[in-house]
Scaffold this active site. Sequence first.
Site, PDB file in Angstrom:
ATOM      1  N   HIS A 149     -15.786   0.565  46.047  1.00 34.95           N
ATOM      2  CA  HIS A 149     -14.888  -0.606  46.023  1.00 34.95           C
ATOM      3  C   HIS A 149     -14.174  -0.692  44.675  1.00 34.95           C
ATOM      4  CE1 HIS A 149     -14.502  -5.144  47.241  1.00 34.95           C
ATOM      5  NE2 HIS A 149     -13.448  -4.408  47.630  1.00 34.95           N
ATOM      6  N   ASP A 153     -14.322  -8.621  46.552  1.00 35.62           N
ATOM      7  CA  ASP A 153     -13.847  -9.472  47.627  1.00 35.62           C
ATOM      8  C   ASP A 153     -14.303 -10.898  47.371  1.00 35.62           C
ATOM      9  OD1 ASP A 153     -12.722  -7.312  48.892  1.00 35.62           O
ATOM     10  OD2 ASP A 153     -14.440  -6.986  50.240  1.00 35.62           O
ATOM     11  N   HIS A 228     -10.534 -12.314  54.094  1.00 31.16           N
ATOM     12  CA  HIS A 228     -11.077 -12.428  52.731  1.00 31.16           C
ATOM     13  C   HIS A 228      -9.948 -12.081  51.762  1.00 31.16           C
ATOM     14  CE1 HIS A 228     -11.436  -8.096  53.465  1.00 31.16           C
ATOM     15  NE2 HIS A 228     -11.427  -7.958  52.128  1.00 31.16           N
ATOM     16  N   HIS A 230      -9.031  -9.532  48.681  1.00 33.74           N
ATOM     17  CA  HIS A 230      -9.384  -8.407  47.818  1.00 33.74           C
ATOM     18  C   HIS A 230      -8.687  -8.621  46.478  1.00 33.74           C
ATOM     19  CE1 HIS A 230     -10.355  -4.286  46.604  1.00 33.74           C
ATOM     20  NE2 HIS A 230      -9.092  -4.244  46.109  1.00 33.74           N
TER      21      HIS A 230
END
Length: 256
Positions: A149, A153, A228, A230
Amino acid sequence: MAFTRATGKHRGPSRMARRSVGIAGAATLATTGVIGTLASPALAAETDNRSVEDTGLTKVITEDSLADRLNAQAAAQEQEAFEAAAKAKAQAEAKRKAEARAKEIREAEQRAAREAERRRLNSFQLPVAGSYVSTGYKTGGSLWSSGSHSGVDFHAAYGSSVVSVGSGTVVEAGWGGAYGNNVVIRMNDGTYTQYGHLSSIGVYVGQTVEPGERIGISGSTGNSTGPHLHFEARTTAEYGSDINPVAYLRARGVNV
């Protein structure tokens, strides 16, 4: 029977003789100056008036009294003028001080307002109010092409307001591939922040934004498994220059 007029040593003076004596006595008293005290009141007053008028005494007394009154009036007017001038000066000084104090207060308020605005513009905050990190930085998995990642998030229900974390200028606003609808902002401190998976975008390239200014609405566009936000922090506008977003925000006073 015939009577003979009394004569001799004890004979009373005749009326004519008494009058002559009176006139002579008056003349004598007038000569000696006693007539002023023995004369009748009317005669004395008449004599006094003639004496004062003849010497000019009444005129002198009248002129002196008038001069005294005029001098007193002039002195009173001068004192009033002095007091009025002193009062006007005191009022002017009080007004000047009040205006100076009011100016100082205004300037202090303006400085305080500028300082508050400066702090606000230099401040940072969460991109979604009251949110929390649901997926951490560098979390591994097949969901990400790099194998981990590149951001974090933030939990955000569909339609939540997404805001700029600080002051900056929008350098990208549109479709970003796997990021879906995304916005990239060059922050005033030279760093960059990215906001991905938006359902809609509310800013344009070149627009300046402030801390807390809404830039879009959260969603699930692009490579996403649900609504969500990012969020990435970068050293450049390009992918691969990411830095730890949580550390980035905490270094700027944000409680994450």
